[in-house]
Design a protein around this motif. Sequence first.
Motif, short mmCIF file in Angstrom:
data_model
loop_
_atom_site.label_atom_id
_atom_site.label_comp_id
_atom_site.label_asym_id
_atom_site.label_seq_id
_atom_site.Cartn_x
_atom_site.Cartn_y
_atom_site.Cartn_z
N ARG A 202 6.31 4.17 6.90
CA ARG A 202 6.83 4.67 5.62
C ARG A 202 7.39 6.09 5.79
O ARG A 202 8.42 6.43 5.20
N GLY A 203 6.72 6.91 6.58
CA GLY A 203 7.23 8.25 6.84
C GLY A 203 8.57 8.22 7.54
O GLY A 203 9.49 8.97 7.20
N LEU A 204 8.69 7.34 8.52
CA LEU A 204 9.97 7.21 9.23
C LEU A 204 11.04 6.65 8.31
O LEU A 204 12.21 7.05 8.39
N GLN A 205 10.64 5.75 7.43
CA GLN A 205 11.60 5.18 6.48
C GLN A 205 12.10 6.27 5.53
O GLN A 205 13.29 6.34 5.23
N ARG A 206 11.20 7.13 5.06
CA ARG A 206 11.61 8.24 4.19
C ARG A 206 12.55 9.18 4.92
O ARG A 206 13.56 9.62 4.38
N ALA A 207 12.23 9.49 6.19
CA ALA A 207 13.09 10.37 6.98
C ALA A 207 14.47 9.75 7.16
O ALA A 207 15.49 10.45 7.06
N ALA A 208 14.53 8.46 7.40
CA ALA A 208 15.81 7.78 7.58
C ALA A 208 16.62 7.79 6.29
O ALA A 208 17.85 7.86 6.33
N SER A 209 15.94 7.76 5.16
CA SER A 209 16.65 7.74 3.88
C SER A 209 17.31 9.07 3.57
O SER A 209 18.19 9.15 2.72
N ASP B 52 17.19 0.36 7.18
CA ASP B 52 16.79 1.50 8.01
C ASP B 52 16.01 1.06 9.25
O ASP B 52 15.60 1.88 10.04
N GLY B 53 15.77 -0.23 9.40
CA GLY B 53 15.07 -0.73 10.57
C GLY B 53 13.56 -0.80 10.42
O GLY B 53 12.88 -1.38 11.26
N TRP B 54 13.02 -0.25 9.36
CA TRP B 54 11.56 -0.22 9.19
C TRP B 54 11.07 -1.24 8.19
O TRP B 54 9.88 -1.51 8.11
N GLN B 55 11.97 -1.83 7.42
CA GLN B 55 11.55 -2.77 6.38
C GLN B 55 10.80 -3.98 6.96
O GLN B 55 9.78 -4.39 6.43
N GLU B 56 11.30 -4.54 8.06
CA GLU B 56 10.64 -5.70 8.66
C GLU B 56 9.27 -5.31 9.24
O GLU B 56 8.31 -6.07 9.12
N ASP B 57 9.17 -4.12 9.83
CA ASP B 57 7.88 -3.66 10.35
C ASP B 57 6.87 -3.52 9.22
O ASP B 57 5.71 -3.94 9.35
N LEU B 58 7.30 -2.94 8.12
CA LEU B 58 6.41 -2.80 6.97
C LEU B 58 6.00 -4.15 6.42
O LEU B 58 4.85 -4.35 6.02
N LYS C 251 -3.89 2.36 -4.16
CA LYS C 251 -3.32 2.91 -5.38
C LYS C 251 -2.11 3.75 -5.01
O LYS C 251 -2.13 4.49 -4.05
N LYS C 252 -1.05 3.64 -5.82
CA LYS C 252 0.17 4.38 -5.55
C LYS C 252 0.27 5.56 -6.48
O LYS C 252 0.00 5.46 -7.68
N GLY C 253 0.69 6.67 -5.90
CA GLY C 253 0.91 7.88 -6.70
C GLY C 253 2.38 8.04 -7.00
O GLY C 253 3.21 7.19 -6.66
N ALA C 254 2.73 9.14 -7.60
CA ALA C 254 4.11 9.39 -7.99
C ALA C 254 5.04 9.49 -6.81
O ALA C 254 6.23 9.19 -6.92
N ALA C 255 4.54 9.90 -5.64
CA ALA C 255 5.40 10.08 -4.47
C ALA C 255 5.46 8.85 -3.58
O ALA C 255 6.03 8.91 -2.50
N SER C 256 4.91 7.73 -4.00
CA SER C 256 4.90 6.52 -3.17
C SER C 256 6.24 5.84 -3.20
O SER C 256 6.97 5.90 -4.17
N LEU C 257 6.55 5.16 -2.08
CA LEU C 257 7.77 4.35 -2.01
C LEU C 257 7.48 2.96 -2.51
O LEU C 257 6.48 2.40 -2.31
#
Length: 72
Positions: free
Chosen positions: A29-36, A44-50, A66-72
């Motif tokens: 998820r961190g790498l996905q955020r960086a790619a975005s 972004d290449g990370w969706q299938e891994d997730l 539980k997801k917070g406000a900063a969750s993807l």
Amino acid sequence: MRVLEIVEDDSLTTEQKIAELREIESEARGLQRAASEGPMDDDDGWQEDLRQVRLALDKLGAKEPKKGAASL
């Protein structure tokens, strides 16, 4: 694939497997955020891994965190 290795590792407890998979999920998820933050790219290449991590967590009976406000 690391996810499959974790799921099939008989030396780990279910809780240990879930913890390791959550770590992989967090990193992806961190790498996905960086790619975005770069040029727009629908895949972004990370969706299938997730997806694979999520399926493995579901198979192990892990509850969705539980997801917070900063969750993807």
